[in-house]
Design a protein around this motif. Structure first.
Motif, short mmCIF file in Angstrom:
data_model
loop_
_atom_site.label_atom_id
_atom_site.label_comp_id
_atom_site.label_asym_id
_atom_site.label_seq_id
_atom_site.Cartn_x
_atom_site.Cartn_y
_atom_site.Cartn_z
N LYS A 183 0.73 -1.15 0.19
CA LYS A 183 0.00 0.08 0.00
C LYS A 183 0.82 1.20 0.03
CE LYS A 183 -2.46 -0.52 3.41
NZ LYS A 183 -3.37 -0.31 4.81
N GLU A 184 1.96 1.12 -0.10
CA GLU A 184 3.19 2.25 -0.10
C GLU A 184 3.42 2.71 -1.49
OE1 GLU A 184 6.23 2.11 2.58
OE2 GLU A 184 7.26 3.74 1.88
N LEU A 185 3.36 3.93 -1.90
CA LEU A 185 3.87 4.42 -3.27
C LEU A 185 5.32 4.01 -3.21
CD1 LEU A 185 3.15 5.37 -6.17
CD2 LEU A 185 3.48 7.65 -5.24
N ILE A 186 5.93 3.36 -4.12
CA ILE A 186 7.36 3.10 -4.41
C ILE A 186 7.95 3.88 -5.66
CG2 ILE A 186 9.15 1.55 -4.52
CD1 ILE A 186 7.93 1.60 -1.83
N ILE A 187 7.31 3.76 -6.53
CA ILE A 187 7.89 4.17 -7.79
C ILE A 187 6.68 5.11 -8.46
CG2 ILE A 187 8.48 3.70 -10.37
CD1 ILE A 187 9.48 0.85 -9.15
N ASN A 188 7.11 6.15 -8.76
CA ASN A 188 6.05 7.16 -9.39
C ASN A 188 6.78 7.89 -10.42
OD1 ASN A 188 4.23 9.16 -10.40
ND2 ASN A 188 4.02 10.23 -8.10
N GLU A 189 6.90 7.28 -11.78
CA GLU A 189 7.41 7.66 -12.93
C GLU A 189 6.82 9.03 -13.21
OE1 GLU A 189 10.47 6.17 -14.79
OE2 GLU A 189 10.33 5.53 -12.78
N THR A 190 7.54 9.64 -14.30
CA THR A 190 7.01 11.13 -14.78
C THR A 190 5.64 10.98 -15.46
OG1 THR A 190 9.06 11.81 -15.27
CG2 THR A 190 7.32 13.04 -16.26
N VAL A 191 4.49 11.02 -14.78
CA VAL A 191 3.13 10.82 -15.31
C VAL A 191 2.43 11.98 -14.74
CG1 VAL A 191 1.34 9.37 -15.02
CG2 VAL A 191 3.43 8.17 -14.84
N PRO A 192 1.63 12.34 -15.59
CA PRO A 192 0.87 13.64 -15.36
C PRO A 192 -0.06 13.29 -13.90
CG PRO A 192 0.33 13.20 -17.59
CD PRO A 192 1.20 11.89 -16.87
N ASN A 193 -0.19 14.53 -13.28
CA ASN A 193 -0.99 14.60 -11.87
C ASN A 193 -2.38 14.09 -12.23
OD1 ASN A 193 1.45 15.36 -10.76
ND2 ASN A 193 0.52 17.68 -10.74
N ARG A 194 -2.95 14.09 -13.39
CA ARG A 194 -4.38 13.51 -13.53
C ARG A 194 -4.24 12.16 -13.22
NH1 ARG A 194 -5.31 13.08 -18.32
NH2 ARG A 194 -3.41 13.31 -19.43
N PHE A 195 -3.23 11.37 -13.17
CA PHE A 195 -3.13 9.96 -13.06
C PHE A 195 -2.84 9.72 -11.28
CE2 PHE A 195 -3.20 7.92 -17.18
CZ PHE A 195 -3.06 9.09 -17.95
N SER A 196 -3.75 9.05 -10.69
CA SER A 196 -3.52 8.83 -9.21
C SER A 196 -4.00 7.49 -8.92
CB SER A 196 -4.40 9.78 -8.45
OG SER A 196 -5.74 10.12 -8.86
N PRO A 197 -2.93 6.77 -8.54
CA PRO A 197 -3.41 5.64 -8.03
C PRO A 197 -3.83 5.25 -6.54
CG PRO A 197 -0.85 5.93 -7.77
CD PRO A 197 -1.56 7.26 -8.51
N LYS A 198 -4.40 4.39 -6.51
CA LYS A 198 -4.91 4.32 -4.85
C LYS A 198 -4.65 2.80 -4.57
CE LYS A 198 -7.97 8.27 -4.47
NZ LYS A 198 -7.34 9.09 -5.31
N SER A 199 -4.42 2.46 -3.47
CA SER A 199 -4.24 1.12 -2.96
C SER A 199 -4.76 0.79 -1.60
CB SER A 199 -2.71 0.64 -2.69
OG SER A 199 -2.55 -0.59 -2.46
N PRO A 200 -6.10 0.36 -1.77
CA PRO A 200 -6.90 0.25 -0.30
C PRO A 200 -6.28 -0.59 0.51
CG PRO A 200 -8.03 -0.50 -2.23
CD PRO A 200 -7.02 0.34 -2.85
N ASP A 201 -5.72 -1.83 -0.14
CA ASP A 201 -5.05 -3.12 0.77
C ASP A 201 -4.16 -3.33 -0.35
OD1 ASP A 201 -8.11 -4.45 -0.05
OD2 ASP A 201 -6.31 -5.05 -0.90
N LYS A 202 -3.11 -4.37 0.19
CA LYS A 202 -2.32 -4.56 -0.87
C LYS A 202 -2.58 -5.66 -1.91
CE LYS A 202 -0.04 -8.92 1.38
NZ LYS A 202 1.21 -9.55 1.81
N ALA A 203 -3.84 -5.96 -2.13
CA ALA A 203 -4.41 -7.05 -3.06
C ALA A 203 -5.06 -6.07 -4.10
CB ALA A 203 -5.30 -7.97 -2.46
N HIS A 204 -5.13 -4.83 -4.13
CA HIS A 204 -5.73 -4.07 -4.77
C HIS A 204 -5.13 -2.57 -5.40
CE1 HIS A 204 -9.00 -6.12 -3.05
NE2 HIS A 204 -9.68 -6.12 -4.37
#
Lengths: 112, 110
Positions: free
Chosen positions: A52-73
């Motif tokens: 659930k912790e963001l490790i890699i965030n490449e150069t991607v527009p801020n319009r893209f937002s990942p969300k991890s409610p638990d480690k399976a999703h």
């Protein structure tokens, strides 16, 4: 049983809309990824989450937002969609120590 | 920074001919190298990895640290080998970032 599943498989939407792609893995893996495959089949990493912790965030527009409610999703939310966002988005997971990445079947996003 | 280069976007060979898909990498540490394959309308899947030193579907790949290469080879191409092939590199240890090459489309001509 499907190891890594993404929904939806196909997504057609208009410019300016906000959409989400969902990803779930039942492998018990700690790490999940989002990749973008463009029309030329280039495969590029976007994000990586570990427990659930963001490790890699490449150069991607801020319009893209990942969300991890638990480690399976690991879901991908995209705001204000643009024509250039049209691509196939792949979710993947791997165990810590990366011996192999398991990929979902991809979500083909078409922005019109 | 790690980088994976696949110089050929498209490789066409006749059935029965040898195949070599090139992959070169740059990485300062000790990398782990993989080949992934994507058949038409299927998901990306692992083909082989260098630490296993295995042969899958007749394909082999040897890590050459001197030349920083991990070329994929098969002595006799088959029509069902037609697919998109990606070379990938993973850092060893810690949180691995996996970098993919841009892919090579293999087309086996009957």
């Amino acid at each position: 049983d499907t190891a890594v599943s993404q929904t939806p498989k196909y997504l057609v939407t208009q410019m300016g809309n906000d959409k989400s792609i969902k990803c779930e893995q039942n492998l018990g893996h700690d790490t999940m990824y989002w990749y973008k495959q463009d029309s030329k089949k280039f495969l590029k990493i976007m994000f990586s989450y570990n427990n659930k912790e963001l490790i890699i965030n490449e150069t991607v527009p801020n319009r893209f937002s990942p969300k991890s409610p638990d480690k399976a999703h690991l879901n991908l939310h995209i705001n204000s969609l643009e024509l250039g966002d049209s691509a196939v988005y792949f979710c993947a997971s791997s165990p810590l120590g990366f011996t192999e990445a398991f990929f979902g079947q991809g979500t083909r996003l078409t922005v019109v | 920074a790690q980088r994976v280069t696949q110089p050929e976007k498209l490789l066409s060979v006749f059935k029965g001919a040898p195949v070599e898909l090139k992959c070169n990498y740059s990485y300062s540490g000790s990398p782990e190298l993989f080949w992934y394959v994507q058949y038409s309308r299927q998901r990306l899947q692992l083909l082989l990895r260098h630490i296993s030193r295995e042969s899958i579907k007749g394909f082999t790949a040897d890590l050459n640290k001197g030349e920083t290469s991990f070329h994929l080879k098969k002595p006799f191409a088959q029509e069902e080998d037609s697919a998109m092939y990606y070379c990938a590199l993973s850092e060893s240890g810690g949180y691995q970032k996996v970098t993919f090459g841009t892919g090579t489309k293999l087309q086996v001509i009957p």
